[in-house]
Motif scaffolding. Structure first.
Motif, short mmCIF file in Angstrom:
data_model
loop_
_atom_site.label_atom_id
_atom_site.label_comp_id
_atom_site.label_asym_id
_atom_site.label_seq_id
_atom_site.Cartn_x
_atom_site.Cartn_y
_atom_site.Cartn_z
N MET A 1 0.84 -1.16 0.00
CA MET A 1 0.00 0.00 0.00
C MET A 1 0.89 1.23 0.00
O MET A 1 1.78 1.34 0.82
N LYS A 2 0.65 2.13 -0.92
CA LYS A 2 1.40 3.39 -1.00
C LYS A 2 0.51 4.48 -0.40
O LYS A 2 -0.63 4.64 -0.80
N ILE A 3 1.03 5.24 0.58
CA ILE A 3 0.23 6.24 1.27
C ILE A 3 0.94 7.59 1.23
O ILE A 3 2.11 7.69 1.57
N ASN A 4 0.21 8.61 0.82
CA ASN A 4 0.67 9.99 0.88
C ASN A 4 -0.36 10.77 1.69
O ASN A 4 -1.55 10.71 1.40
N PHE A 5 0.08 11.52 2.68
CA PHE A 5 -0.85 12.26 3.53
C PHE A 5 -1.15 13.60 2.91
O PHE A 5 -0.30 14.22 2.30
N LYS A 6 -2.38 14.04 3.11
CA LYS A 6 -2.84 15.25 2.49
C LYS A 6 -3.82 15.95 3.43
O LYS A 6 -4.76 15.32 3.93
N ASN A 7 -3.61 17.22 3.70
CA ASN A 7 -4.56 17.99 4.49
C ASN A 7 -5.72 18.37 3.59
O ASN A 7 -5.53 18.70 2.43
N SER A 8 -6.92 18.34 4.13
CA SER A 8 -8.10 18.64 3.34
C SER A 8 -9.17 19.24 4.22
O SER A 8 -9.13 19.12 5.44
N GLU A 9 -10.14 19.87 3.59
CA GLU A 9 -11.28 20.40 4.33
C GLU A 9 -12.08 19.24 4.91
O GLU A 9 -12.19 18.18 4.31
N PHE A 10 -12.68 19.47 6.08
CA PHE A 10 -13.42 18.44 6.80
C PHE A 10 -14.48 17.77 5.92
O PHE A 10 -14.57 16.56 5.87
N GLU A 11 -15.25 18.57 5.18
CA GLU A 11 -16.33 18.01 4.38
C GLU A 11 -15.82 17.18 3.20
O GLU A 11 -16.55 16.35 2.66
N ASP A 12 -14.58 17.37 2.79
CA ASP A 12 -14.01 16.60 1.69
C ASP A 12 -13.46 15.25 2.14
O ASP A 12 -13.24 14.37 1.33
N LYS B 1 -6.54 8.50 7.76
CA LYS B 1 -5.62 8.08 8.81
C LYS B 1 -5.99 8.80 10.09
O LYS B 1 -6.25 9.99 10.11
N ASP B 2 -6.02 8.05 11.18
CA ASP B 2 -6.35 8.58 12.50
C ASP B 2 -5.06 8.91 13.24
O ASP B 2 -3.98 8.45 12.86
N ARG B 3 -5.18 9.66 14.31
CA ARG B 3 -4.00 10.01 15.13
C ARG B 3 -3.27 8.79 15.67
O ARG B 3 -2.08 8.79 15.85
N ASP B 4 -4.03 7.71 15.93
CA ASP B 4 -3.42 6.51 16.50
C ASP B 4 -2.71 5.65 15.46
O ASP B 4 -2.19 4.58 15.76
N GLY B 5 -2.71 6.09 14.20
CA GLY B 5 -2.00 5.37 13.15
C GLY B 5 -2.86 4.42 12.34
O GLY B 5 -2.39 3.87 11.34
N CYS B 6 -4.11 4.22 12.75
CA CYS B 6 -4.99 3.33 12.00
C CYS B 6 -5.42 4.00 10.70
O CYS B 6 -5.57 5.21 10.61
N VAL B 7 -5.61 3.17 9.68
CA VAL B 7 -6.02 3.64 8.36
C VAL B 7 -7.38 3.04 8.05
O VAL B 7 -7.59 1.84 8.21
N TYR B 8 -8.32 3.89 7.60
CA TYR B 8 -9.71 3.47 7.37
C TYR B 8 -10.13 3.75 5.94
O TYR B 8 -9.67 4.70 5.32
N THR C 1 -6.09 -1.41 8.98
CA THR C 1 -4.97 -1.80 9.82
C THR C 1 -5.22 -3.17 10.45
O THR C 1 -4.31 -3.98 10.56
N ASN C 2 -6.47 -3.43 10.85
CA ASN C 2 -6.76 -4.70 11.53
C ASN C 2 -7.96 -5.45 10.95
O ASN C 2 -8.46 -6.38 11.57
N ASN C 3 -8.44 -5.04 9.77
CA ASN C 3 -9.54 -5.70 9.05
C ASN C 3 -10.87 -5.66 9.79
O ASN C 3 -11.73 -6.49 9.54
N GLU C 4 -11.04 -4.73 10.69
CA GLU C 4 -12.29 -4.60 11.43
C GLU C 4 -13.30 -3.78 10.62
O GLU C 4 -12.93 -2.79 9.99
N ILE C 5 -14.57 -4.19 10.64
CA ILE C 5 -15.63 -3.47 9.96
C ILE C 5 -16.56 -2.88 11.01
O ILE C 5 -16.99 -3.56 11.93
N TYR C 6 -16.83 -1.60 10.87
CA TYR C 6 -17.68 -0.89 11.81
C TYR C 6 -19.15 -1.14 11.50
O TYR C 6 -19.48 -1.78 10.51
N GLU C 7 -20.03 -0.60 12.33
CA GLU C 7 -21.46 -0.78 12.13
C GLU C 7 -21.92 -0.09 10.85
O GLU C 7 -21.21 0.72 10.28
N ASP C 8 -23.14 -0.44 10.40
CA ASP C 8 -23.72 0.17 9.22
C ASP C 8 -24.41 1.47 9.60
O ASP C 8 -25.02 1.58 10.67
N TYR C 9 -24.33 2.45 8.71
CA TYR C 9 -24.97 3.74 8.91
C TYR C 9 -25.91 4.00 7.73
O TYR C 9 -25.52 3.78 6.58
#
Length: 77
Positions: A1-12, A21-28, A44-52
């Motif tokens: 996986m190739k990752i480049n970090f980018k600052n963006s507006e919240f709504e984007d 990427k979260d502060r704790d290093g997890c990637v979603y 990061t750990n293959n976990e799937i969150y609830e449905d929205y």
């Protein structure tokens, strides 16, 4: 996986297909599920969150300060 970090507006940041990427290093990955709405996959750990039902519900529950949009290239073997 190739990752480049980018600052963006919240709504984007919170859109289907975006990688975050979260502060704790997890990637979603934000995904849309057929007939179930939206969810978040922790790459990061293959976990799937609830449905929205809506993206707004996902943002309300999942979004937090310090998350950043990531320019990621995923290769599935």
């Amino acid at each position: 996986m190739k990752i480049n970090f980018k600052n963006s507006e919240f709504e984007d940041i919170y859109k289907v297909g975006n990688v975050i990427k979260d502060r704790d290093g997890c990637v979603y990955l934000i995904v849309e599920e057929e007939e179930l709405g939206y969810t978040v996959v922790n790459l990061t750990n293959n976990e799937i969150y609830e449905d929205y039902d809506t993206m707004q519900d996902l943002i309300y529950d999942f979004a937090k300060e310090g998350q950043a949009l990531v320019n990621a290239k995923l290769t599935i073997l």
